[in-house]
Design a protein around this motif. Structure first.
Motif, short mmCIF file in Angstrom:
data_model
loop_
_atom_site.label_atom_id
_atom_site.label_comp_id
_atom_site.label_asym_id
_atom_site.label_seq_id
_atom_site.Cartn_x
_atom_site.Cartn_y
_atom_site.Cartn_z
N PRO A 102 5.59 16.69 -2.87
CA PRO A 102 4.81 15.65 -2.99
C PRO A 102 5.05 14.29 -4.01
N SER A 103 4.46 13.71 -4.37
CA SER A 103 4.76 12.44 -4.97
C SER A 103 5.83 12.49 -6.19
N PRO A 104 5.58 13.36 -6.98
CA PRO A 104 6.30 13.83 -8.20
C PRO A 104 7.84 14.26 -7.82
N VAL A 105 7.93 14.90 -6.71
CA VAL A 105 9.02 15.31 -6.07
C VAL A 105 9.94 13.93 -5.50
N SER A 106 9.40 13.15 -4.72
CA SER A 106 9.75 12.06 -4.01
C SER A 106 10.30 11.00 -5.07
N LEU A 107 9.48 10.95 -6.17
CA LEU A 107 9.97 9.99 -6.91
C LEU A 107 11.02 10.13 -7.91
N ALA A 108 11.33 11.63 -8.06
CA ALA A 108 12.35 11.94 -8.77
C ALA A 108 13.55 12.02 -7.76
N THR A 123 8.99 10.91 4.52
CA THR A 123 8.23 10.98 5.78
C THR A 123 6.71 11.43 5.37
N SER A 124 6.44 12.12 4.07
CA SER A 124 5.31 12.79 3.81
C SER A 124 4.72 12.23 2.37
N SER A 125 5.51 11.51 1.67
CA SER A 125 5.08 10.91 0.32
C SER A 125 4.35 9.60 0.50
N SER A 126 3.20 9.38 0.21
CA SER A 126 2.44 8.05 0.23
C SER A 126 2.32 7.37 -0.50
N HIS A 127 3.15 7.61 -2.02
CA HIS A 127 3.05 6.88 -3.02
C HIS A 127 3.68 5.38 -2.84
N SER A 128 2.94 4.31 -3.04
CA SER A 128 3.33 3.31 -2.86
C SER A 128 4.47 2.61 -3.52
N ASP A 129 4.97 3.10 -4.60
CA ASP A 129 5.89 2.87 -5.44
C ASP A 129 7.50 3.07 -4.57
N LEU A 130 7.47 3.85 -3.77
CA LEU A 130 8.57 4.14 -3.09
C LEU A 130 9.15 3.25 -2.22
N TRP A 142 8.86 6.18 5.65
CA TRP A 142 8.66 5.85 7.03
C TRP A 142 7.20 5.99 7.50
N THR A 143 6.44 6.96 7.09
CA THR A 143 5.17 7.09 7.87
C THR A 143 3.75 6.44 7.61
N TYR A 144 3.69 6.57 6.15
CA TYR A 144 2.47 5.98 5.68
C TYR A 144 2.54 5.45 4.16
N THR A 145 1.68 4.79 3.50
CA THR A 145 1.49 4.52 2.15
C THR A 145 0.05 4.61 1.72
N ASN A 146 0.12 4.92 0.39
CA ASN A 146 -1.53 4.89 -0.12
C ASN A 146 -2.07 3.67 0.22
N TRP A 147 -1.60 2.67 0.27
CA TRP A 147 -1.99 1.27 0.48
C TRP A 147 -2.56 1.07 2.08
N ALA A 148 -1.75 1.68 2.86
CA ALA A 148 -2.15 1.88 4.43
C ALA A 148 -3.55 2.68 4.59
N PHE A 149 -3.49 4.04 3.93
CA PHE A 149 -4.79 4.80 3.93
C PHE A 149 -5.90 4.10 3.36
N SER A 177 -2.23 7.14 -7.58
CA SER A 177 -2.11 6.03 -6.91
C SER A 177 -3.03 5.64 -5.90
N LEU A 178 -3.49 6.77 -4.83
CA LEU A 178 -4.45 6.37 -3.92
C LEU A 178 -5.77 6.22 -4.36
N GLU A 179 -6.08 6.69 -5.56
CA GLU A 179 -7.40 6.22 -5.98
C GLU A 179 -7.46 4.70 -6.50
N LYS A 180 -6.32 4.31 -7.11
CA LYS A 180 -6.28 2.81 -7.25
C LYS A 180 -6.16 1.95 -6.47
N GLU A 181 -5.22 2.15 -5.24
CA GLU A 181 -5.20 1.62 -4.14
C GLU A 181 -6.46 1.33 -3.40
N THR A 182 -7.37 2.67 -3.28
CA THR A 182 -8.34 2.51 -2.55
C THR A 182 -9.57 1.74 -3.36
N ALA A 183 -9.60 1.85 -4.69
CA ALA A 183 -10.39 1.19 -5.51
C ALA A 183 -10.37 -0.19 -5.46
#
Length: 402
Positions: A102-108, A123-130, A142-149, A177-183
């Motif tokens: 998930p995001s902690p792995v992808s960001l690392a 392809t599976s991490s949606s954290h927008s910082d990527l 590639w697939t999606y971001t938290n902003w898109a959701f 990240s998902l909470e912030k983007e949606t809020a």
């Protein structure tokens, strides 16, 4: 840690006509995924199979390019993941890293990929910082971001009258990240956030958190979590009578495997935003039928579709460049195409921030009476055009955007 290696032979003929690379060209793909966790159902072995299908389709058109694949379970631990990635790059001759949730792995791992000048297909991490603050010339989201959701589901729910929100959020980088983007989306659409509570990842008992959400009397409880956490949230919310009490749930990152696990009776009516659905068109149905044949009848998730699409386009770019050695050069080649027709996502392009643009879809889970066959779960309510589905690159905070 378990690793497997495969080699592939040509199968189906494929699309793009490009210059042939040297017969000596060799590429090694590394799928780093989660095999036994709360997210393994929508990534896991399905991500490996999707990569294998992409390699087979590419090799059918370009038999002169040798493509090998390795895979490993990163156990959702950044230290385990970074250890595997360094081993792959330093001694395993891996050229491209795929998946890595998930995001902690992808960001690392994105920093390692940049430093080693390899390629990371997130392809599976949606954290927008990527594709925002941590963007680099070697990573593609590639697939999606938290902003898109958030942009899809948040806007739609507010427009339907869900103007007060309480967030039930998984307590790690992705959930925050998902909470912030949606809020932000809810507020911009005229709604109000009345509260939030963080829950541990993979918590089996969410009762105390759901009771706080219920007591808030918010019209909408936003589920800023994923996989097993989302499933548990929805099931336990039903047990507490939250939905029957006129509060609605908004699953901000729902996957078709989640719906399958819960059943239509429990998940009917949920709104979601998705990058892919198996029954969209002839091309998605053909791919999904092949995928299901290898996955005991399971249809692919949007994340697994992202693996197929990104690996295929990466290999085509390597073939045009002639070598996978310079990762940044291969990514630059992928950006050169501007808009191209992807077999699963349609009109697509890779931007300079590493963010991919394609259409997203606002969907609603069908009732049991509406479903005509196994995995017939979604009603597509709206297509969100590719130029509106993702955050404008100028607003992402990526230093690569001029």
């Amino acid at each position: 840690m378990r690793m497997r290696t495969w080699k592939f032979v040509p199968m189906l003929a494929l699309f793009l006509v490009v210059h042939e690379a040297s017969a000596a060209t060799k590429v090694k793909v590394g799928v780093l995924t989660s095999m036994s966790s709360f997210i393994s159902d929508f990534t896991g072995q399905g991500s490996v199979e999707a990569a294998k299908l992409a390699i087979e389709d590419f090799r059918a058109r370009h038999p002169g390019v040798t493509v090998d694949l390795v895979s490993a379970d990163q156990q959702n631990k950044p230290d385990v993941a970074t250890g595997i990635v360094r081993e792959w790059f330093d001694r395993g001759s891996v050229d491209v890293l795929v998946d890595a949730p998930p995001s902690p792995v992808s960001l690392a791992v994105t920093d390692i990929v940049r430093d080693k000048n390899k390629v990371y297909l997130a392809t599976s991490s949606s954290h927008s910082d990527l594709s925002g603050k941590k963007c680099n010339p070697n990573t593609i989201q590639w697939t999606y971001t938290n902003w898109a959701f958030a942009n899809g589901t948040g806007k739609a729910v507010v427009r339907q009258g869900g103007d007060t929100w309480f967030f039930l959020t998984a307590d790690y980088a992705y959930g925050h990240s998902l909470e912030k983007e949606t809020a932000d989306t809810v507020k911009a659409a005229g709604g109000k956030v009345v509260g939030t509570v963080k829950h541990p990842v993979s918590a089996s008992d969410l009762s105390s958190f759901l009771l706080q959400a219920q007591a808030s009397r918010a019209k909408v409880i936003g589920l800023a979590n994923a996989g097993g956490d989302t499933i548990n949230s929805i099931k336990q919310a039903a047990e507490f009578g939250i939905v029957s009490g006129k509060q609605n749930l908004a699953a901000l990152a729902l996957f078709i495997t989640d719906v399958h696990a819960m059943g239509l009776k429990a998940s009917q009516g949920l709104m979601l935003t998705t990058a892919f659905y198996w029954d969209l068109n002839d091309s998605t149905r053909a791919f999904s039928k092949r995928f299901a044949g290898r996955m005991n009848g399971k249809m692919p998730t949007q994340a697994q579709a992202g693996v197929y699409s990104s690996v295929l386009q990466y290999l085509l770019a390597v073939q045009r460049v002639g070598s996978p050695a310079d990762g940044a050069k291969v990514v630059a080649e992928m950006r050169k195409l501007d808009w191209f027709d992807d077999p699963l996502f349609g009109r697509t392009r890779v931007q300079e921030n590493g963010g991919v643009q394609h259409a997203m879809y606002l969907a609603q889970v069908k009732t049991p009476a509406e479903s005509r066959a196994p995995w017939d779960y979604y009603k597509i309510l709206q297509k969100i055009p590719e130029d509106q589905a993702f955050q404008p690159k100028e607003q992402t905070g990526c230093a690569l955007v001029k």
